[in-house]
Design a protein around this motif. Structure first.
Motif, PDB file in Angstrom:
ATOM      1  N   LEU A   1      -2.386  -5.632  -3.190  1.00 17.24           N
ATOM      2  CA  LEU A   1      -2.241  -4.696  -2.083  1.00 17.24           C
ATOM      3  C   LEU A   1      -2.058  -5.399  -0.750  1.00 17.24           C
ATOM      4  O   LEU A   1      -1.398  -4.885   0.157  1.00 17.24           O
TER       5      LEU A   1
ATOM      6  N   VAL B   1      -6.997   3.537  -1.369  1.00 13.81           N
ATOM      7  CA  VAL B   1      -6.073   2.402  -1.257  1.00 13.81           C
ATOM      8  C   VAL B   1      -5.488   2.266   0.146  1.00 13.81           C
ATOM      9  O   VAL B   1      -5.353   1.150   0.662  1.00 13.81           O
TER      10      VAL B   1
ATOM     11  N   SER C   1      -6.422  -6.657  -7.781  1.00 15.27           N
ATOM     12  CA  SER C   1      -5.849  -5.451  -7.191  1.00 15.27           C
ATOM     13  C   SER C   1      -5.694  -5.612  -5.679  1.00 15.27           C
ATOM     14  O   SER C   1      -4.641  -5.297  -5.104  1.00 15.27           O
TER      15      SER C   1
ATOM     16  N   TYR D   1      -6.904   8.359  -5.194  1.00 13.49           N
ATOM     17  CA  TYR D   1      -6.317   7.013  -5.208  1.00 13.49           C
ATOM     18  C   TYR D   1      -5.775   6.638  -3.833  1.00 13.49           C
ATOM     19  O   TYR D   1      -6.032   5.535  -3.324  1.00 13.49           O
TER      20      TYR D   1
ATOM     21  N   CYS E   1       0.933   4.174  -2.841  1.00 14.86           N
ATOM     22  CA  CYS E   1       0.610   5.569  -2.519  1.00 14.86           C
ATOM     23  C   CYS E   1       1.762   6.513  -2.864  1.00 14.86           C
ATOM     24  O   CYS E   1       1.540   7.617  -3.384  1.00 14.86           O
TER      25      CYS E   1
ATOM     26  N   SER F   1      -7.283   1.389  -8.449  1.00 10.48           N
ATOM     27  CA  SER F   1      -8.050   1.395  -7.201  1.00 10.48           C
ATOM     28  C   SER F   1      -9.145   0.326  -7.235  1.00 10.48           C
ATOM     29  O   SER F   1      -9.983   0.314  -8.144  1.00 10.48           O
TER      30      SER F   1
ATOM     31  N   GLU G   1       0.832  -1.209   0.000  1.00 10.06           N
ATOM     32  CA  GLU G   1       0.000   0.000   0.000  1.00 10.06           C
ATOM     33  C   GLU G   1       0.866   1.258   0.000  1.00 10.06           C
ATOM     34  O   GLU G   1       0.586   2.222  -0.729  1.00 10.06           O
TER      35      GLU G   1
END
Length: 548
Positions: free
Chosen positions: A252, A174, A248, A170, A57, A232, A53
């Motif tokens: 993550l 996330v 996704s 985003y 980011c 996302s 994550e």
């Protein structure tokens, strides 16, 4: 008997109202948090498990470096354009347009960005934003006249809006709640770092080469997005791309431990599906007359009051000189006449802002907004008063305190970062009720950028009208002092407040002075009414007869 029946009906009606109100608040909270992940985790965050994550980011936020470079570039460009032997000569009027035109694109960029984000996705919008960014810098690097510079600045300004909004959205969708605040604040920190890079390169490299090098800061994040991170999952679910959303989430949470029989990714997928269903249900309910309802909501106290407060707040922010000193940093030091190397001094301004932006995250978590803004505006007032006095002394030939204006500007940047530079932007969404938050945020963001454009445009005119740099600094001091009065009178406290509490505040208040005492009286009145209602129900529940 009749009175007891009436009392019972009254109590039932009040209870029903309370239940409905609670349901509405719960539903609002669900909608507000519908883009958050990891609600189910209560364990402390571990770096190893959260690393995917954090990487996602940081890559998304890295576009903010390009934003900072674009904002600070005018500071190193304007002195070269106004020089007598300039390759491309520009008048003061033309350089004011070159400086300010970058922010006038914000309203258009916000609309385009919102459409692209919902249509193509968060990451695709970020990548599309790199196109006008690259085109703008190529135009600037090859420019032979002022119109080419202006068009290049317009393109880079449009790109900054296309980069900021999807990056923030985003990250919001996330990052887990424990990381979200830090990750969002990481973007402005990177923008400050971009300013430092721009000032440093401007001090030692030709402005055309700086323009060519600036292209890198959009191309690299665009390539990393394509190769490294997923879209996302919240947006993917909203578009019905369920399998892609699962993949996704698996990326993550690939380092996350399995909770019971359900994996962390599966738990989050279930949560997102539920929240998406709630959102769709709300949209179906509000489909009829949706836009007319939103427009009418702006006429309510919860609509026009926060909009008026934000307009005044941003007006004080912009005309107190916060962004003028950043966009005109090199020129500011030249006009003060301190005799220091203006390019090196501008680097110190950028470094100061960068360091203070990291401290600001901690301050916003710990202290109340009103107190921070009052301390900030008072500090800015003191810095500009002292700086203006010594600038006047330098103008009159006394150079004994030539270093004071430089120090004052650095302290001015520090004190502005405490509250007046950052807090108005954080309030563009939280002051408004749920039903108009998205539209109101876009309007207030566009309004702020138009005010920034007006402030940047006015700098040269202020110098001519007021009679010099020292007088402009005193003007900034006067606006900063007025901002202190505004904050004390009108700015509501939002630190630690629920969104529903902020909404209730605007129903009952406009002046912030005495708002807390009025709220206490209102709570006491409600408690008294509740006791009276409870007393009214006592006859309805007689105590059982005691056995003799």
């Amino acid at each position: 008997m009749d009175s007891s029946i009436l009392a019972k009906a009254y109590v039932e009606r009040e209870a029903s109202k309370n239940i409905e109100e609670n349901e509405r608040e719960c539903f609002k909270d669900a909608i507000v948090s519908s883009r958050s992940l990891n609600k189910g985790f209560t364990e402390p965050v571990k770096l190893k498990t959260a690393l995917p994550e954090i990487i996602a980011c940081i890559i998304a936020a890295s576009f903010h470096i390009a934003v900072g470079i674009s904002m600070a570039y005018s500071a190193i460009l304007v002195p070269h354009l106004e020089a007598e032997d300039a390759e491309v000569h520009a008048t003061r009027t033309e350089t004011s347009w070159i400086t300010s035109v970058i922010v006038v694109c914000a309203p258009v960029g916000a609309l385009v960005s919102g459409f692209l984000m919902e249509t193509l996705g968060r990451l695709k919008t970020l990548q599309i934003g790199a196109i006008p960014y690259v085109a703008g810098w190529i135009l600037i690097a090859l420019s032979q006249n002022v119109p080419m510079l202006l068009i290049g600045r317009i393109f880079t300004g449009l790109a900054t809006v296309l980069a900021i909004s999807p990056a923030i959205v985003y990250i919001t969708e996330v990052a887990r709640p424990e990381l979200r605040g830090s990750m969002i604040s990481f973007g402005p920190t990177l923008a400050s770092f971009g300013m430092v890079l721009s000032y440093v390169k401007g001090a030692y490299i030709h402005w055309r080469i700086v323009a060519w090098l600036s292209i890198i800061y959009a191309l690299v994040p665009g390539i990393l997005i394509q190769l490294c991170i997923p879209e996302s999952p919240v947006w993917l679910v909203s578009k019905g791309r369920i399998d892609e959303a699962r993949k996704s989430l698996e990326w993550l949470y690939k380092s996350e431990m399995t909770h019971g029989k359900v994996s962390a990714a599966e738990a989050q997928f279930t949560q997102i599906m539920k929240e998406n269903a709630i959102k769709l249900s709300e949209l179906r309910k509000s489909k009829h007359g949706n836009w007319s309802t939103k427009m009418r909501s702006f006429l309510k106290p919860t609509g026009w009051k926060p909009m008026a407060i934000l307009f005044l707040f941003f007006s004080f922010q912009q005309f107190s000189g916060i962004y003028i000193t950043l966009f005109y940093a090199v020129t500011w030091f030249q006009e003060v006449g301190a005799g220091v190397d203006e390019y090196v001094a501008s680097i110190f301004v950028g470094v100061t802002r960068f360091l203070c932006s990291m401290v600001n995250t901690w301050l916003l978590r710990r202290y109340k907004r009103r107190a921070l803004c009052i301390i900030s505006s008072l500090g800015m007032t003191a810095c500009m008063v002292v700086s203006g006095y010594f600038t006047l002394m330098i103008k009159n030939g006394d150079r004994s305190g030539y270093w004071v204006p430089v120090l004052c500007l650095l302290l001015y940047v520090c004190t502005s970062m405490i509250g007046m530079l950052t807090i108005p932007w954080t309030m563009t969404a939280e002051l408004f009720p749920t039903e108009i938050r998205g539209v109101a945020h876009s309007i207030s963001y566009s309004m702020a950028n138009l005010l920034m454009f007006a402030a940047l445009q006015s700098y040269r005119s202020l110098q001519s009208f007021l009679g010099g740099s020292y007088a402009v600094q005193w003007f900034f001091a006067g606006v900063s002092l007025s901002a202190t009065v505004f904050v004390w009178l009108l700015l509501p406290e939002t630190h630690g407040k629920k969104l529903s509490e902020i909404e209730e505040y605007f129903h009952n208040n406009f002046l912030a002075v005495g708002a807390e005492s009025r709220a206490k009286k209102l709570r006491a009145k409600r408690r008294a009414e509740q006791k009276a209602n409870a007393a009214a129900t006592e006859p309805l529940h007689p105590k059982p007869l005691q056995n003799v």
